[in-house]
Design a protein around this motif. Structure first.
Motif, PDB file in Angstrom:
ATOM      1  N   ILE A   1       4.841   6.409  -3.057  1.00  0.00           N
ATOM      2  CA  ILE A   1       6.268   6.164  -2.857  1.00  0.00           C
ATOM      3  C   ILE A   1       6.886   7.367  -2.162  1.00  0.00           C
ATOM      4  O   ILE A   1       6.788   8.489  -2.657  1.00  0.00           O
ATOM      5  N   ILE A   2       7.502   7.119  -1.006  1.00  0.00           N
ATOM      6  CA  ILE A   2       8.212   8.155  -0.270  1.00  0.00           C
ATOM      7  C   ILE A   2       9.709   7.892  -0.401  1.00  0.00           C
ATOM      8  O   ILE A   2      10.184   6.795  -0.105  1.00  0.00           O
ATOM      9  N   ILE A   3      10.440   8.888  -0.856  1.00  0.00           N
ATOM     10  CA  ILE A   3      11.877   8.773  -1.067  1.00  0.00           C
ATOM     11  C   ILE A   3      12.630   9.128   0.226  1.00  0.00           C
ATOM     12  O   ILE A   3      12.297  10.111   0.895  1.00  0.00           O
ATOM     13  N   LEU A   4      13.656   8.325   0.560  1.00  0.00           N
ATOM     14  CA  LEU A   4      14.580   8.641   1.643  1.00  0.00           C
ATOM     15  C   LEU A   4      15.935   8.978   1.034  1.00  0.00           C
ATOM     16  O   LEU A   4      16.404   8.286   0.129  1.00  0.00           O
ATOM     17  N   SER A   5      16.564  10.031   1.519  1.00  0.00           N
ATOM     18  CA  SER A   5      17.861  10.415   0.988  1.00  0.00           C
ATOM     19  C   SER A   5      18.652  11.199   2.033  1.00  0.00           C
ATOM     20  O   SER A   5      18.072  11.901   2.870  1.00  0.00           O
ATOM     21  N   VAL A   6      19.978  11.073   1.969  1.00  0.00           N
ATOM     22  CA  VAL A   6      20.835  11.891   2.830  1.00  0.00           C
ATOM     23  C   VAL A   6      21.041  13.266   2.211  1.00  0.00           C
ATOM     24  O   VAL A   6      21.569  14.175   2.856  1.00  0.00           O
TER      25      VAL A   6
ATOM     26  N   LEU B   1       7.897  10.828   9.541  1.00  0.00           N
ATOM     27  CA  LEU B   1       7.697   9.813   8.504  1.00  0.00           C
ATOM     28  C   LEU B   1       6.297   9.218   8.586  1.00  0.00           C
ATOM     29  O   LEU B   1       5.651   8.994   7.560  1.00  0.00           O
ATOM     30  N   LEU B   2       5.811   8.984   9.805  1.00  0.00           N
ATOM     31  CA  LEU B   2       4.455   8.449   9.962  1.00  0.00           C
ATOM     32  C   LEU B   2       3.419   9.438   9.427  1.00  0.00           C
ATOM     33  O   LEU B   2       2.475   9.046   8.734  1.00  0.00           O
ATOM     34  N   ALA B   3       3.597  10.713   9.743  1.00  0.00           N
ATOM     35  CA  ALA B   3       2.642  11.714   9.283  1.00  0.00           C
ATOM     36  C   ALA B   3       2.639  11.811   7.760  1.00  0.00           C
ATOM     37  O   ALA B   3       1.578  11.900   7.123  1.00  0.00           O
ATOM     38  N   ARG B   4       3.826  11.773   7.151  1.00  0.00           N
ATOM     39  CA  ARG B   4       3.915  11.840   5.694  1.00  0.00           C
ATOM     40  C   ARG B   4       3.329  10.580   5.051  1.00  0.00           C
ATOM     41  O   ARG B   4       2.707  10.633   3.985  1.00  0.00           O
ATOM     42  N   SER B   5       3.535   9.439   5.691  1.00  0.00           N
ATOM     43  CA  SER B   5       3.002   8.174   5.173  1.00  0.00           C
ATOM     44  C   SER B   5       1.485   8.171   5.196  1.00  0.00           C
ATOM     45  O   SER B   5       0.818   7.781   4.222  1.00  0.00           O
TER      46      SER B   5
ATOM     47  N   ASP C   1       0.821  -1.206   0.000  1.00  0.00           N
ATOM     48  CA  ASP C   1       0.000   0.000   0.000  1.00  0.00           C
ATOM     49  C   ASP C   1       0.857   1.259   0.000  1.00  0.00           C
ATOM     50  O   ASP C   1       0.373   2.337  -0.352  1.00  0.00           O
ATOM     51  N   LEU C   2       2.120   1.116   0.413  1.00  0.00           N
ATOM     52  CA  LEU C   2       3.044   2.244   0.498  1.00  0.00           C
ATOM     53  C   LEU C   2       4.459   1.714   0.326  1.00  0.00           C
ATOM     54  O   LEU C   2       4.784   0.641   0.858  1.00  0.00           O
ATOM     55  N   ILE C   3       5.293   2.437  -0.419  1.00  0.00           N
ATOM     56  CA  ILE C   3       6.699   2.067  -0.577  1.00  0.00           C
ATOM     57  C   ILE C   3       7.570   3.196  -0.039  1.00  0.00           C
ATOM     58  O   ILE C   3       7.363   4.358  -0.378  1.00  0.00           O
TER      59      ILE C   3
ATOM     60  N   ARG D   1      -3.746   8.736   2.396  1.00  0.00           N
ATOM     61  CA  ARG D   1      -5.039   9.410   2.264  1.00  0.00           C
ATOM     62  C   ARG D   1      -5.262   9.916   0.851  1.00  0.00           C
ATOM     63  O   ARG D   1      -6.388   9.978   0.362  1.00  0.00           O
ATOM     64  N   ARG D   2      -4.173  10.307   0.184  1.00  0.00           N
ATOM     65  CA  ARG D   2      -4.301  10.837  -1.183  1.00  0.00           C
ATOM     66  C   ARG D   2      -4.465   9.738  -2.230  1.00  0.00           C
ATOM     67  O   ARG D   2      -4.746  10.012  -3.393  1.00  0.00           O
ATOM     68  N   TYR D   3      -4.259   8.532  -1.782  1.00  0.00           N
ATOM     69  CA  TYR D   3      -4.184   7.430  -2.746  1.00  0.00           C
ATOM     70  C   TYR D   3      -5.449   6.578  -2.707  1.00  0.00           C
ATOM     71  O   TYR D   3      -5.880   6.154  -1.658  1.00  0.00           O
ATOM     72  N   PHE D   4      -6.029   6.337  -3.857  1.00  0.00           N
ATOM     73  CA  PHE D   4      -7.182   5.453  -3.950  1.00  0.00           C
ATOM     74  C   PHE D   4      -6.744   4.218  -4.737  1.00  0.00           C
ATOM     75  O   PHE D   4      -6.566   4.263  -5.950  1.00  0.00           O
ATOM     76  N   LYS D   5      -6.555   3.142  -4.006  1.00  0.00           N
ATOM     77  CA  LYS D   5      -5.965   1.947  -4.593  1.00  0.00           C
ATOM     78  C   LYS D   5      -6.933   1.255  -5.538  1.00  0.00           C
ATOM     79  O   LYS D   5      -8.095   1.063  -5.216  1.00  0.00           O
TER      80      LYS D   5
END
Length: 238
Positions: free
Chosen positions: A80-85, A113-117, A52-54, A122-126
């Motif tokens: 998809i949430i990107i992680l980067s340094v 991260l939880l809030a962004r996830s 449901d989330l990457i 919420r924005r996504y309708f699977k």
């Protein structure tokens, strides 16, 4: 979020980061976490486990995170949430335009991260029918690993032949216009010369059609474009 538990696919090669994120999601509740150490493992999980989330780290050992994003976006709208340094604004904008839903810079707090996830979910309708594998009659097109089966046997296509089939497969059963195909395949480098497209269609039909002169899969919509037939037995004009 309608489900009791959302599956999070975490693609990151750092064990400490994975443990930190897993613990945070599981303590929060409402999430289960699947881990992948690299791009290949992550793409397999994205293909077959329907997360449901990457959460995707950019610095992977076997492939750039940006390429993983591009591959997944070729068939799925999963958040998809990107992680980067890196906090480079140009890179961030480029990834968001390429289809990332959010961008989080390391180090970060788990609450952020939880809030962004949750916001991304919420924005996504699977879509219940979402799949990286498109079936059209005897054809099976895997949009992730770019393999094509005809009557259960793998066939080889040129880059442009596959590009044409890939675009039509993403819109299986629907018409894709000449202009859209020309732009996607040649990126505007042929000045929209439709003859290039007709030759490419002819060559692809020689490979996938039992009778290329009377196509039943790759259908011409006269004056408009082309369509990949969803059911092999449908009657349509050639």
């Amino acid at each position: 979020m309608s489900k009791l538990t959302n599956l999070v696919l975490l693609i990151d090669d750092e064990p400490k980061i994975r443990r930190f994120i897993r613990a945070g999601f599981e303590l929060h509740g409402g999430f289960s976490v699947q881990e992948a150490e690299g791009a290949a493992e992550g793409l397999r999980a994205a293909t077959f486990n329907s997360p449901d989330l990457i959460i995707l780290d950019l610095a992977l050992p076997d492939r750039r995170g940006a390429e993983v994003l591009e591959t997944i976006r070729s068939w799925s709208d999963v958040p998809i949430i990107i992680l980067s340094v890196e906090s480079n604004e140009e890179e961030k904008v480029g990834l968001l335009r390429a289809g990332a839903d959010d961008y989080v810079v390391k180090p970060f707090g788990m609450a952020e991260l939880l809030a962004r996830s949750e916001a991304a979910l919420r924005r996504y309708f699977k879509s219940a029918t979402e799949s990286p594998i498109v079936v059209a009659g005897p054809l099976s097109i895997n949009l992730v690993d770019r393999t094509v089966l005809l009557n259960n046997y793998q066939i080889k296509l040129t880059r442009k032949q596959y590009s044409l089939l890939h675009i039509l497969a993403k819109h299986v059963g629907l018409v894709v216009t000449h202009d859209e195909l020309l732009e996607e395949i040649w990126k505007g480098n042929v000045r929209k010369n439709i003859q290039y497209l007709r030759i490419l269609v002819r060559d692809l039909r020689q490979i996938i059609e039992p009778d290329p002169d009377h196509p039943r899969l790759l259908i011409t919509e006269s004056g408009i474009g082309y369509r990949l037939q969803a059911r092999f037995g449908d009657v349509a004009k050639s």
